[in-house]
Scaffold this active site. Structure first.
Site, PDB file in Angstrom:
ATOM      1  N   GLU A 165       0.810  -1.222   0.000  1.00 37.81           N
ATOM      2  CA  GLU A 165       0.000   0.000   0.000  1.00 37.81           C
ATOM      3  C   GLU A 165       0.838   1.265   0.000  1.00 37.81           C
ATOM      4  O   GLU A 165       0.820   2.030   0.975  1.00 37.81           O
ATOM      5  CB  GLU A 165      -0.940   0.023   1.223  1.00 37.81           C
ATOM      6  N   GLU A 206      -5.025  -8.502   0.811  1.00 37.31           N
ATOM      7  CA  GLU A 206      -5.703  -8.242   2.086  1.00 37.31           C
ATOM      8  C   GLU A 206      -7.187  -8.024   1.846  1.00 37.31           C
ATOM      9  O   GLU A 206      -7.585  -7.399   0.859  1.00 37.31           O
ATOM     10  CB  GLU A 206      -5.170  -6.969   2.785  1.00 37.31           C
TER      11      GLU A 206
HETATM   12  C1  GBH Z   1      -4.456  -2.046   5.434  1.00 38.64           C
HETATM   13  O1  GBH Z   1      -4.770  -0.715   5.138  1.00 38.64           O
HETATM   14  C2  GBH Z   1      -3.033  -2.196   5.931  1.00 38.64           C
HETATM   15  O2  GBH Z   1      -2.214  -2.757   4.912  1.00 38.64           O
HETATM   16  C3  GBH Z   1      -2.920  -3.019   7.180  1.00 38.64           C
HETATM   17  O3  GBH Z   1      -1.641  -2.842   7.730  1.00 38.64           O
HETATM   18  C4  GBH Z   1      -4.026  -2.608   8.127  1.00 38.64           C
HETATM   19  O4  GBH Z   1      -3.885  -3.212   9.376  1.00 38.64           O
HETATM   20  C5  GBH Z   1      -5.314  -3.034   7.499  1.00 38.64           C
HETATM   21  O5  GBH Z   1      -5.458  -2.548   6.216  1.00 38.64           O
HETATM   22  C6  GBH Z   1      -6.554  -2.600   8.283  1.00 38.64           C
HETATM   23  O6  GBH Z   1      -6.666  -1.220   8.330  1.00 38.64           O
HETATM   24  O7  GBH Z   1      -8.305   8.037   6.217  1.00 38.64           O
HETATM   25  O8  GBH Z   1     -10.362   7.351   7.159  1.00 38.64           O
HETATM   26  O9  GBH Z   1      -9.408   6.121   5.306  1.00 38.64           O
HETATM   27  C7  GBH Z   1      -6.109  -0.528   4.690  1.00 38.64           C
HETATM   28  C8  GBH Z   1      -6.331   0.824   4.062  1.00 38.64           C
HETATM   29  C9  GBH Z   1      -6.020   3.152   4.370  1.00 38.64           C
HETATM   30  C10 GBH Z   1      -7.361   1.932   5.898  1.00 38.64           C
HETATM   31  C11 GBH Z   1      -5.919   4.267   5.390  1.00 38.64           C
HETATM   32  C12 GBH Z   1      -7.259   3.031   6.907  1.00 38.64           C
HETATM   33  C13 GBH Z   1      -6.968   5.381   7.188  1.00 38.64           C
HETATM   34  C14 GBH Z   1      -8.297   5.867   7.678  1.00 38.64           C
HETATM   35  N1  GBH Z   1      -6.210   1.880   5.023  1.00 38.64           N
HETATM   36  N2  GBH Z   1      -7.085   4.294   6.237  1.00 38.64           N
HETATM   37  S1  GBH Z   1      -9.139   6.912   6.501  1.00 38.64           S
END
Ligand code: GBH
Length: 484
Positions: A199, A390
């Site tokens: 990511e 994922e």
């Molecule tokens: C993944 O990100 C990651 O690869 C992993 O490490 C993580 O634990 C998992 O998913 C669960 O979150 O700005 O409101 O969107 C998933 C995509 C992008 C989700 C950033 C959370 C931040 C909150 N992520 N997002 S928001």
């Protein structure tokens, strides 16, 4: 049980229902269980990442990462949590492989902590750090679980941040390439699938840009510098692909694990599907599109204007080094798309406030993203092999007095997303495997330990692992090779 139904009762009920309609004609569609199955060689796995589960952050010569530093800054992480202990996987990896075995998974996606292998990011490797992954890989193979390794899940060696400004510098891309080559040389006799970077969009936008949440290293760069970070990360990915080809065994397969911006046609008319294809290409312009095409799209460059990244033709060749597969993390629809008259050819619709989401506010419940994301990826770039690297959800998991976690919302989420994924494979979209996030509860970045994504519940004090009901759902799904 509230009603006195017995197993026999159900069997009788089922037996009394005709499996084929009485008026079945030659044209009638009979829904048999097989028509809902995944391909026979489909890879079922779970996923984790190093900083989120390992703990033991100073063990055996590991250097600090930007997440060690960042998580210890007061106020950055929910509850001032950090990953010093996390799920204690470094010490308990054997127990955790047994958890996988109990699920029946045939694959495991984990990440390698760069600062365990190169405590300073470059220079001298630390063989003791690599030994941990050798032990893990051997344990996985001994238990019939194929290892899939990610090289970068956001834990940059702090030393590179301090000395060269992390991903703001091309030196970090070079160092990443060297690290990738070293790891490939050490493990590709046993690890046949390597993901470069997890990511990039997330850690760049949230770590260096101005996302709604913050991530390490916690910078907010102006657009031009941010675009240069993007470019340097892409370059790091490309250099890693080349280094793995140069130093790894010939049968090593490599690709990214990107969070594709999933664009879904709001109503699946041919015009809207075409619009979603175009949107998929443009909305992924800074990342996947550049990797797969070796160019930034005209719209990306026009939008960036004088803030566009500086790059050479040679960079773009490296960035688009041929891949063996594309890994995508799919959690939710990012955009619903309709066709439009404007020059773009698409427009993105606003979400109503009532659009459903899971326990994490950002995690929209939109299973059809799991159908469209791989379908449009395959279609736009003629990708021949895709992994869902994922998918999963947080839940307000509560352990009952008798020690059970009845996470029906997670089961509902998974069943619906997997049903859409099966729809894709049944139509010939080349999805080869699926990695559920996550094997067990872990350190959820800025959310600390407050958001749980695991199939196994963790008591972070005792480190006791307990299967949630969703673990049983996944076990049954894998055994039947279809969503249960
Ligand atoms: C993944 O990100 C990651 O690869 C992993 O490490 C993580 O634990 C998992 O998913 C669960 O979150 O700005 O409101 O969107 C998933 C995509 C992008 C989700 C950033 C959370 C931040 C909150 N992520 N997002 S928001």
């Amino acid at each position: 049980m509230p009603h006195s139904f017995t197993r026999r009762h159900f069997a009788k009920l089922a037996g009394s229902l005709p499996l084929v309609p009485a008026v079945a004609s030659a044209q009638a569609t009979v829904i048999t269980p097989d028509s809902r199955c995944f391909p026979p060689d489909f890879v079922w796995g779970t996923a984790t990442s190093a900083y989120q589960i390992e703990g033991s952050v100073t063990a055996e010569g590991r250097g600090p990462s930007i997440w060690d530093r960042y998580a210890h800054l007061p106020g950055k992480i929910h509850g001032n949590d950090h990953g010093d202990h996390a799920s204690d996987h470094f010490a308990r990896y054997k127990e955790d492989v047994a958890l996988m075995k109990a699920l029946g998974v045939t694959a495991y996606r984990f990440s390698i902590a760069w600062p365990r292998v190169f405590p300073d990011g470059n220079g001298e490797p630390n063989p003791k750090g690599m030994d941990f992954y050798n032990r893990l890989v051997d344990e996985l193979l001994a238990n019939g679980v194929a290892p899939y390794a990610t090289l970068y899940h956001w834990d940059l060696p702090q030393s590179l941040q301090d000395r060269v400004g992390g991903w703001q510098s091309r030196d970090t891309a070079q160092a990443f390439g060297a690290y990738a080559g070293y790891v490939a040389q050490k493990i590709s006799d046993r690890v046949k699938h390597i993901f470069t970077i997890n990511e990039s969009a997330t850690f760049i936008d949230f770590g260096y840009g101005s996302g709604p949440v913050e991530m390490a290293p916690g910078l907010k760069l102006p657009q031009a510098e941010l675009n240069q970070v993007r470019h340097n990360v892409l370059l790091g990915h490309g250099l890693a692909v080349q280094a793995i080809r140069a130093s790894g065994h010939a049968d090593t397969k490599v690709g990214p694990a990107e969070n594709i911006v999933a664009c879904v046609p709001a109503i699946a008319t041919p015009q809207n599907i075409r619009a979603a294809e175009i949107a998929t290409r443009e909305m992924n312009g800074g990342y996947l599109t550049a990797m797969l095409e070796g160019r930034y799209t005209d719209a990306f460059l026009a939008y960036a204007g004088r803030n566009a990244p500086k790059f050479t033709a040679d960079d773009m060749k490296i960035i688009s080094s041929p891949l063996d597969f594309v890994g995508i993390n799919v959690y939710m629809p990012q955009h619903y798309v309709v066709a439009s008259e404007d020059p773009n050819g698409f427009s993105l619709l606003p979400f109503p406030r009532s659009f459903p989401h899971m326990e994490s506010d950002w995690l929209r419940m939109g299973p059809e993203a799991m159908y469209w994301a791989p379908r449009l990826l395959a279609r736009n770039w003629d990708v021949k092999a895709i992994y869902i690297t994922e998918n999963g959800t947080s839940g307000a998991d509560k352990m009952s007095a008798d020690g059970r976690v009845i996470d029906l919302d997670r089961i509902m989420y998974l069943r619906n997303y997997l049903t859409q994924l099966q729809r894709a494979t049944a139509e010939g979209v080349p999805v080869k495997g699926y990695f559920l996030w996550s094997l067990m509860d872990n350190f959820e970045w800025a959310d600390g330990y407050a958001k749980r994504f695991g199939l196994y519940h963790l008591d972070f004090d005792s480190q006791r692992r307990t299967p949630k009901l969703s673990a049983e759902f996944y076990r049954q799904t894998i055994a039947a090779n279809r969503p249960m």
